[in-house]
Design an enzyme around this catalytic site. Structure first.
Site, PDB file in Angstrom:
ATOM      1  NE  ARG A 293      86.119  22.587  71.939  1.00 18.43           N
ATOM      2  CZ  ARG A 293      86.295  21.634  71.031  1.00 18.43           C
ATOM      3  NH1 ARG A 293      85.742  21.738  69.836  1.00 18.43           N
ATOM      4  NH2 ARG A 293      87.021  20.585  71.295  1.00 18.43           N
TER       5      ARG A 293
ATOM      6  CE  LYS B  87      80.388  27.439  67.960  1.00 16.52           C
ATOM      7  NZ  LYS B  87      81.606  26.685  68.136  1.00 16.52           N
TER       8      LYS B  87
ATOM      9  NE  ARG C   1      84.429  22.724  60.483  1.00 15.05           N
ATOM     10  CZ  ARG C   1      85.524  23.412  60.259  1.00 15.05           C
ATOM     11  NH1 ARG C   1      86.046  23.411  59.075  1.00 15.05           N
ATOM     12  NH2 ARG C   1      86.062  24.145  61.198  1.00 15.05           N
TER      13      ARG C   1
HETATM   14  C1  BTN Z   1      83.786  27.649  70.722  1.00 19.94           C
HETATM   15  O1  BTN Z   1      84.749  27.814  69.961  1.00 19.94           O
HETATM   16  O2  BTN Z   1      82.762  27.113  70.305  1.00 19.94           O
HETATM   17  C2  BTN Z   1      83.850  28.091  72.160  1.00 19.94           C
HETATM   18  C3  BTN Z   1      83.436  29.520  72.315  1.00 19.94           C
HETATM   19  C4  BTN Z   1      83.450  30.006  73.754  1.00 19.94           C
HETATM   20  C5  BTN Z   1      83.248  31.505  73.836  1.00 19.94           C
HETATM   21  C6  BTN Z   1      83.079  31.965  75.250  1.00 19.94           C
HETATM   22  S1  BTN Z   1      82.554  33.643  75.367  1.00 19.94           S
HETATM   23  C7  BTN Z   1      82.844  33.633  77.074  1.00 19.94           C
HETATM   24  C8  BTN Z   1      84.122  32.861  77.305  1.00 19.94           C
HETATM   25  N1  BTN Z   1      85.260  33.727  77.183  1.00 19.94           N
HETATM   26  C9  BTN Z   1      86.003  33.431  76.134  1.00 19.94           C
HETATM   27  O3  BTN Z   1      87.026  34.040  75.790  1.00 19.94           O
HETATM   28  N2  BTN Z   1      85.492  32.376  75.483  1.00 19.94           N
HETATM   29  C10 BTN Z   1      84.307  31.885  76.140  1.00 19.94           C
END
Ligand code: BTN
Length: 345
Positions: free
Chosen positions: A140, A205, A340
């Protein structure tokens, strides 16, 4: 005959890559000669593919007289094993399950497939993409999602939604709860969700969700649900991650079955979305409160370059964060906002 072995072509190397990793999956030493005989290639070819395996970031140890072993055993993704974890009534909703070896990002792949016209699921069905490795995994707020080969879950599910832009906020929250359900079914407890969609264990996380949407925003859209779950992370790969993190193998002290977990995640996301269709977000509000990591906690709300301290007071009926500052509660809608735990409130 022998020269044929040395001229192992790209696709031939690729064809023995997985069988070779599977043979090394037990973490024991295997001699190059024996592996060559079993896979019907020369020792030199085995040596070449071992270098390729090393290049994927898997740590191959070779000891003269003993052979090769993987420092950390790897369990490759297998569509049949994943399907076994999905009950038959849900399996019927799975239009396609694709396992990619290496891709930039499963979400970007899904988006390209949609834009090319062949990645649009039939009504009520899902397309599922999993990858062993992402070279440009997306988190994100434009962050990178570290995605080494064969270690974690990188999964994208695509389905159609009517009036999708209106619903993404709620869907993003319930996918987090679906991950909690999937992980609890495998015996993991003490999980929490952090608005809008992080899954935490002990405030670290464990998983994240990246929702994207395309298509006719006012009509039928394609929802791209990207899920990343940490299973086996090396600290040196995670050194640029600012948030505390953990992974399933650390939590359980065991090697996680990635296929079983992937199947459980797919099943629980399907289940949660079907509940959402029937009851809306209302049906999830109690569950959210039960798992809410920041409920009644002092938090810092970061939006772009701005940040504000306040108290998290749960979520509204539409999935907005209830954020209290100086006794006044406001509704904060998703997007580019992150939270946070406050250090100096
Ligand atoms: C976050 O930042 O918390 C979201 C992470 C999401 C990661 C997943 S892995 C599968 C899919 N493909 C990506 O490029 N991102 C999501």
């Amino acid at each position: 005959m022998l020269s044929g072995f040395f001229l192992l072509k790209e696709h031939e190397m690729a064809s023995i890559l997985h069988p070779l990793i599977n043979k090394l999956a037990d973490g024991q030493y295997h001699s190059g000669t024996q592996l060559g005989m079993e896979l019907n290639v020369s020792r030199a070819a085995i040596c070449k593919v071992m270098k390729q395996i090393n290049g994927l970031g898997l740590d191959v140890h070779s000891v003269r007289g003993k052979g090769y072993k993987l420092q950390d055993p790897v369990l490759l993704l297998d569509s049949e094993k994943i399907a076994v974890a999905i009950p038959l009534d849900r399996l019927g909703k799975l239009q396609e399950l694709v396992i990619l070896d290496s891709i930039d990002s499963t979400n970007s792949y899904a988006m390209r497939e949609i834009q090319a016209g062949h990645g649009i699921p039939e009504p009520g069905k899902y397309l599922v993409y999993l990858a062993e490795q992402q070279t440009r995994g997306k988190g994100r707020r434009g962050r990178e999602w570290v995605s080494p080969f064969g270690q974690n879950i990188y999964l994208t599910m695509v389905r159609n939604v009517d009036n999708g832009a209106m619903k993404t906020e709620g869907i993003s929250l319930i996918v987090g709860l679906a991950l909690v359900r999937a992980l609890e079914a495998l015996g993991i407890s003490s999980l929490k969700v952090k608005w809008p969609n992080d899954v935490l264990f002990d405030n670290m996380k464990l998983g994240g969700i990246l929702l994207e949407i395309t298509g006719d925003i006012g009509g039928v859209c394609q929802l791209i649900i990207g899920v990343g779950i940490n299973i086996h992370c090396q600290p040196e790969q995670m050194q640029n991650i600012s948030q505390p993190w953990t992974d399933l193998n650390r939590i359980t002290g065991k090697n996680t079955d990635r296929n079983l977990l992937a199947g459980n995640v797919v099943m629980n996301i399907m289940q949660a979305l079907s509940e959402f269709e029937t009851h809306g977000l209302q049906g999830f509000l109690d569950e959210w409160q039960q798992y809410d990591a920041i409920f009644d906690k002092d938090v810092e709300l970061i939006s772009g370059d701005n940040s504000q301290f306040g108290k998290a007071r749960g979520i509204s009926k539409s999935g907005a964060l209830l954020f209290e500052v100086d006794g006044i509660t406001q509704e904060v809608q998703g997007g580019e906002i992150s939270l946070r735990r406050a250090v100096n409130p």
